[in-house]
Design a protein around this motif. Structure first.
Motif, PDB file in Angstrom:
ATOM      1  N   UNK A 228      65.383 -37.070 -42.392  1.00  0.00           N
ATOM      2  CA  UNK A 228      65.076 -36.809 -40.986  1.00  0.00           C
ATOM      3  C   UNK A 228      65.728 -37.928 -40.184  1.00  0.00           C
ATOM      4  N   UNK A 229      66.501 -37.570 -39.173  1.00  0.00           N
ATOM      5  CA  UNK A 229      67.180 -38.555 -38.341  1.00  0.00           C
ATOM      6  C   UNK A 229      66.716 -38.401 -36.899  1.00  0.00           C
TER       7      UNK A 229
ATOM      8  N   UNK B 283      65.320 -28.412 -34.885  1.00  0.00           N
ATOM      9  CA  UNK B 283      65.033 -29.792 -34.523  1.00  0.00           C
ATOM     10  C   UNK B 283      63.769 -29.825 -33.688  1.00  0.00           C
ATOM     11  N   UNK B 284      63.226 -31.001 -33.526  1.00  0.00           N
ATOM     12  CA  UNK B 284      62.027 -31.220 -32.721  1.00  0.00           C
ATOM     13  C   UNK B 284      62.385 -32.193 -31.610  1.00  0.00           C
TER      14      UNK B 284
ATOM     15  N   UNK C  73      63.344 -37.783 -27.424  1.00  0.00           N
ATOM     16  CA  UNK C  73      63.673 -38.038 -28.823  1.00  0.00           C
ATOM     17  C   UNK C  73      63.974 -36.708 -29.493  1.00  0.00           C
ATOM     18  N   UNK C  74      64.979 -36.719 -30.354  1.00  0.00           N
ATOM     19  CA  UNK C  74      65.342 -35.551 -31.143  1.00  0.00           C
ATOM     20  C   UNK C  74      65.196 -35.922 -32.608  1.00  0.00           C
ATOM     21  N   UNK C  75      64.475 -35.102 -33.354  1.00  0.00           N
ATOM     22  CA  UNK C  75      64.324 -35.310 -34.795  1.00  0.00           C
ATOM     23  C   UNK C  75      64.941 -34.108 -35.508  1.00  0.00           C
ATOM     24  N   UNK C  76      65.867 -34.374 -36.417  1.00  0.00           N
ATOM     25  CA  UNK C  76      66.597 -33.301 -37.085  1.00  0.00           C
ATOM     26  C   UNK C  76      66.890 -33.699 -38.529  1.00  0.00           C
ATOM     27  N   UNK C  77      66.923 -32.710 -39.407  1.00  0.00           N
ATOM     28  CA  UNK C  77      67.260 -32.950 -40.810  1.00  0.00           C
ATOM     29  C   UNK C  77      68.774 -33.066 -40.935  1.00  0.00           C
TER      30      UNK C  77
ATOM     31  N   UNK D  29      77.078 -34.994 -34.914  1.00  0.00           N
ATOM     32  CA  UNK D  29      76.037 -34.743 -33.915  1.00  0.00           C
ATOM     33  C   UNK D  29      76.041 -35.850 -32.877  1.00  0.00           C
ATOM     34  N   UNK D  30      76.131 -37.098 -33.318  1.00  0.00           N
ATOM     35  CA  UNK D  30      76.167 -38.228 -32.384  1.00  0.00           C
ATOM     36  C   UNK D  30      77.333 -38.083 -31.406  1.00  0.00           C
TER      37      UNK D  30
END
Length: 81
Positions: free
Chosen positions: A11-12, A36-37, A53-57, A67-68
């Motif tokens: 999770x990043x 993503x969340x 904040x974005x949390x993604x696998x 993605x960055x």
């Protein structure tokens, strides 16, 4: 210099900053083509800047960097952390 080894998949978290919460969420939806969340984060005292904040696998370093880069290039996003 010591470089921390990241174990993938993981999770990043990205934090994106801009001047409109709705636009930040729209940018995330358009850029990320996977689940993503998002969670709201801080707002500047004046209310001019917002962050989410974005949390993604993430499966590997290349995907993380892509993605960055996409987030950084979007004009609605001022900063990516």
């Amino acid at each position: 210099m010591f470089k921390e080894k990241i174990q993938y998949p993981c999770q990043w978290h990205y934090r994106i900053i801009g001047n409109d919460k709705k636009e930040l969420n729209e940018a995330a939806l358009e850029i990320l083509d996977k689940e993503f969340i998002t969670t709201p984060c801080k707002e500047s005292k004046s209310g001019k800047y917002h962050s989410i904040n974005i949390e993604v696998l993430i499966n590997n370093q290349q995907e993380r960097d892509e993605i960055f880069t996409k987030l950084r290039k979007d004009p609605r996003i001022y900063y990516v952390l």
